[in-house]
Design a protein around this motif. Structure first.
Motif, PDB file in Angstrom:
ATOM      1  N   VAL A  59     -24.673  30.232  13.140  1.00 19.42           N
ATOM      2  CA  VAL A  59     -23.379  29.611  12.805  1.00 19.42           C
ATOM      3  C   VAL A  59     -22.524  29.483  14.059  1.00 19.42           C
ATOM      4  N   PHE A  60     -22.521  30.525  14.906  1.00 18.58           N
ATOM      5  CA  PHE A  60     -21.736  30.491  16.143  1.00 18.58           C
ATOM      6  C   PHE A  60     -22.201  29.349  17.050  1.00 18.58           C
ATOM      7  N   ILE A  61     -23.500  29.226  17.244  1.00 19.11           N
ATOM      8  CA  ILE A  61     -24.034  28.196  18.144  1.00 19.11           C
ATOM      9  C   ILE A  61     -23.796  26.795  17.578  1.00 19.11           C
ATOM     10  N   VAL A  62     -24.066  26.614  16.296  1.00 15.53           N
ATOM     11  CA  VAL A  62     -23.874  25.288  15.690  1.00 15.53           C
ATOM     12  C   VAL A  62     -22.401  24.874  15.760  1.00 15.53           C
ATOM     13  N   THR A  63     -21.497  25.824  15.506  1.00 17.28           N
ATOM     14  CA  THR A  63     -20.064  25.514  15.576  1.00 17.28           C
ATOM     15  C   THR A  63     -19.650  25.144  16.994  1.00 17.28           C
ATOM     16  N   LEU A  64     -20.151  25.865  17.991  1.00 13.50           N
ATOM     17  CA  LEU A  64     -19.814  25.524  19.379  1.00 13.50           C
ATOM     18  C   LEU A  64     -20.341  24.148  19.765  1.00 13.50           C
ATOM     19  N   VAL A  65     -21.549  23.821  19.347  1.00 14.96           N
ATOM     20  CA  VAL A  65     -22.114  22.507  19.678  1.00 14.96           C
ATOM     21  C   VAL A  65     -21.299  21.399  19.011  1.00 14.96           C
ATOM     22  N   MET A  66     -20.919  21.602  17.751  1.00 18.67           N
ATOM     23  CA  MET A  66     -20.111  20.588  17.052  1.00 18.67           C
ATOM     24  C   MET A  66     -18.760  20.412  17.728  1.00 18.67           C
ATOM     25  N   CYS A  67     -18.091  21.512  18.079  1.00 18.34           N
ATOM     26  CA  CYS A  67     -16.787  21.417  18.745  1.00 18.34           C
ATOM     27  C   CYS A  67     -16.916  20.742  20.112  1.00 18.34           C
ATOM     28  N   ALA A  68     -17.950  21.090  20.867  1.00 16.83           N
ATOM     29  CA  ALA A  68     -18.147  20.472  22.185  1.00 16.83           C
ATOM     30  C   ALA A  68     -18.391  18.971  22.050  1.00 16.83           C
ATOM     31  N   THR A  69     -19.168  18.592  21.041  1.00 16.98           N
ATOM     32  CA  THR A  69     -19.421  17.171  20.820  1.00 16.98           C
ATOM     33  C   THR A  69     -18.140  16.437  20.464  1.00 16.98           C
ATOM     34  N   LEU A  70     -17.335  17.017  19.603  1.00 21.74           N
ATOM     35  CA  LEU A  70     -16.070  16.377  19.226  1.00 21.74           C
ATOM     36  C   LEU A  70     -15.107  16.293  20.406  1.00 21.74           C
ATOM     37  N   ILE A  71     -15.095  17.294  21.267  1.00 22.86           N
ATOM     38  CA  ILE A  71     -14.224  17.262  22.444  1.00 22.86           C
ATOM     39  C   ILE A  71     -14.680  16.161  23.408  1.00 22.86           C
ATOM     40  N   MET A  72     -15.994  16.002  23.575  1.00 21.95           N
ATOM     41  CA  MET A  72     -16.496  14.963  24.482  1.00 21.95           C
ATOM     42  C   MET A  72     -16.232  13.566  23.932  1.00 21.95           C
ATOM     43  N   ILE A  73     -16.310  13.402  22.617  1.00 20.76           N
ATOM     44  CA  ILE A  73     -16.128  12.082  22.009  1.00 20.76           C
ATOM     45  C   ILE A  73     -14.672  11.649  22.048  1.00 20.76           C
ATOM     46  N   GLU A  74     -13.739  12.579  21.893  1.00 20.54           N
ATOM     47  CA  GLU A  74     -12.317  12.250  21.819  1.00 20.54           C
ATOM     48  C   GLU A  74     -11.851  11.657  23.143  1.00 20.54           C
ATOM     49  N   LYS A  75     -11.318  10.444  23.068  1.00 19.00           N
ATOM     50  CA  LYS A  75     -10.807   9.776  24.259  1.00 19.00           C
ATOM     51  C   LYS A  75      -9.602   8.943  23.832  1.00 19.00           C
ATOM     52  N   PRO A  76      -8.430   9.240  24.365  1.00 24.22           N
ATOM     53  CA  PRO A  76      -7.253   8.455  23.968  1.00 24.22           C
ATOM     54  C   PRO A  76      -7.339   7.015  24.471  1.00 24.22           C
ATOM     55  N   ASN A  77      -6.711   6.119  23.740  1.00 20.11           N
ATOM     56  CA  ASN A  77      -6.688   4.707  24.125  1.00 20.11           C
ATOM     57  C   ASN A  77      -5.839   4.501  25.369  1.00 20.11           C
ATOM     58  N   ASP A  78      -6.191   3.494  26.153  1.00 22.00           N
ATOM     59  CA  ASP A  78      -5.384   3.139  27.305  1.00 22.00           C
ATOM     60  C   ASP A  78      -4.063   2.542  26.833  1.00 22.00           C
ATOM     61  N   GLU A  79      -3.043   2.647  27.669  1.00 19.37           N
ATOM     62  CA  GLU A  79      -1.713   2.164  27.299  1.00 19.37           C
ATOM     63  C   GLU A  79      -1.686   0.650  27.095  1.00 19.37           C
ATOM     64  N   HIS A  80      -2.472  -0.085  27.871  1.00 13.90           N
ATOM     65  CA  HIS A  80      -2.412  -1.548  27.792  1.00 13.90           C
ATOM     66  C   HIS A  80      -2.980  -2.072  26.477  1.00 13.90           C
ATOM     67  N   LEU A  81      -3.714  -1.244  25.718  1.00 21.44           N
ATOM     68  CA  LEU A  81      -4.296  -1.715  24.465  1.00 21.44           C
ATOM     69  C   LEU A  81      -3.247  -1.903  23.365  1.00 21.44           C
ATOM     70  N   GLY A  82      -2.090  -1.282  23.497  1.00 18.72           N
ATOM     71  CA  GLY A  82      -1.051  -1.413  22.487  1.00 18.72           C
ATOM     72  C   GLY A  82      -0.178  -2.640  22.681  1.00 18.72           C
ATOM     73  N   GLU A  83      -0.460  -3.432  23.687  1.00 17.74           N
ATOM     74  CA  GLU A  83       0.349  -4.610  23.968  1.00 17.74           C
ATOM     75  C   GLU A  83      -0.530  -5.847  23.925  1.00 17.74           C
ATOM     76  N   GLY A  84       0.077  -6.988  23.840  1.00 15.07           N
ATOM     77  CA  GLY A  84      -0.676  -8.228  23.955  1.00 15.07           C
ATOM     78  C   GLY A  84      -0.916  -8.912  22.629  1.00 15.07           C
ATOM     79  N   THR A  85      -2.010  -9.655  22.570  1.00 15.74           N
ATOM     80  CA  THR A  85      -2.303 -10.469  21.401  1.00 15.74           C
ATOM     81  C   THR A  85      -3.421  -9.845  20.591  1.00 15.74           C
ATOM     82  N   GLY A  86      -3.731 -10.472  19.505  1.00 19.64           N
ATOM     83  CA  GLY A  86      -4.847 -10.023  18.685  1.00 19.64           C
ATOM     84  C   GLY A  86      -4.438  -8.960  17.680  1.00 19.64           C
ATOM     85  N   ILE A  87      -5.343  -8.054  17.385  1.00 25.09           N
ATOM     86  CA  ILE A  87      -5.088  -7.072  16.337  1.00 25.09           C
ATOM     87  C   ILE A  87      -4.031  -6.060  16.716  1.00 25.09           C
TER      88      ILE A  87
END
Length: 113
Positions: free
Chosen positions: A53-81
């Protein structure tokens, strides 16, 4: 590219979560795998499950930390969606009003002739 917090802040949270889940799995396994009060507690199985359980939980948390990436500021401006529907509505309304005003002026000019 700035990360939220340092390495210590990123590692501490997943370690605490994994440790708490491992302790809970250990206690639950000792209680439920014993099979009654006449039997001896099965600590080998409990330690094995807690480690898993300890190892599986650490691997899941590490994967989620690596995947999380905030959007760039320029994506909130402009045209489209990324454009605001309120802004689109205001632009369309202004266009309709300008067309109505232009049509009214053209109609008035045609009547005067």
């Amino acid at each position: 590219m700035s990360q939220r917090g340092g390495l210590k802040e990123q590692v501490t949270g997943p370690l605490i979560i994994a440790a708490v889940l491992a302790v809970g799995a250990f206690i639950a396994t000792v209680i439920f795998a014993t099979g009654g009060t006449n039997n001896q507690a099965n600590f080998v199985l409990a330690f094995s499950i807690a480690g898993g359980v300890f190892i599986v939980t650490l691997v899941m948390c590490a994967t989620l930390i690596m995947i999380e990436k905030p959007n760039d500021e320029h994506l909130g401006e402009g045209t489209g969606i990324n454009r605001s529907s309120a802004k689109l509505y205001a632009e369309a309304k202004a266009r309709r009003e300008a067309e109505a005003k232009h049509n009214a002026e053209a109609k008035r000019a045609a009547e005067e002739k």
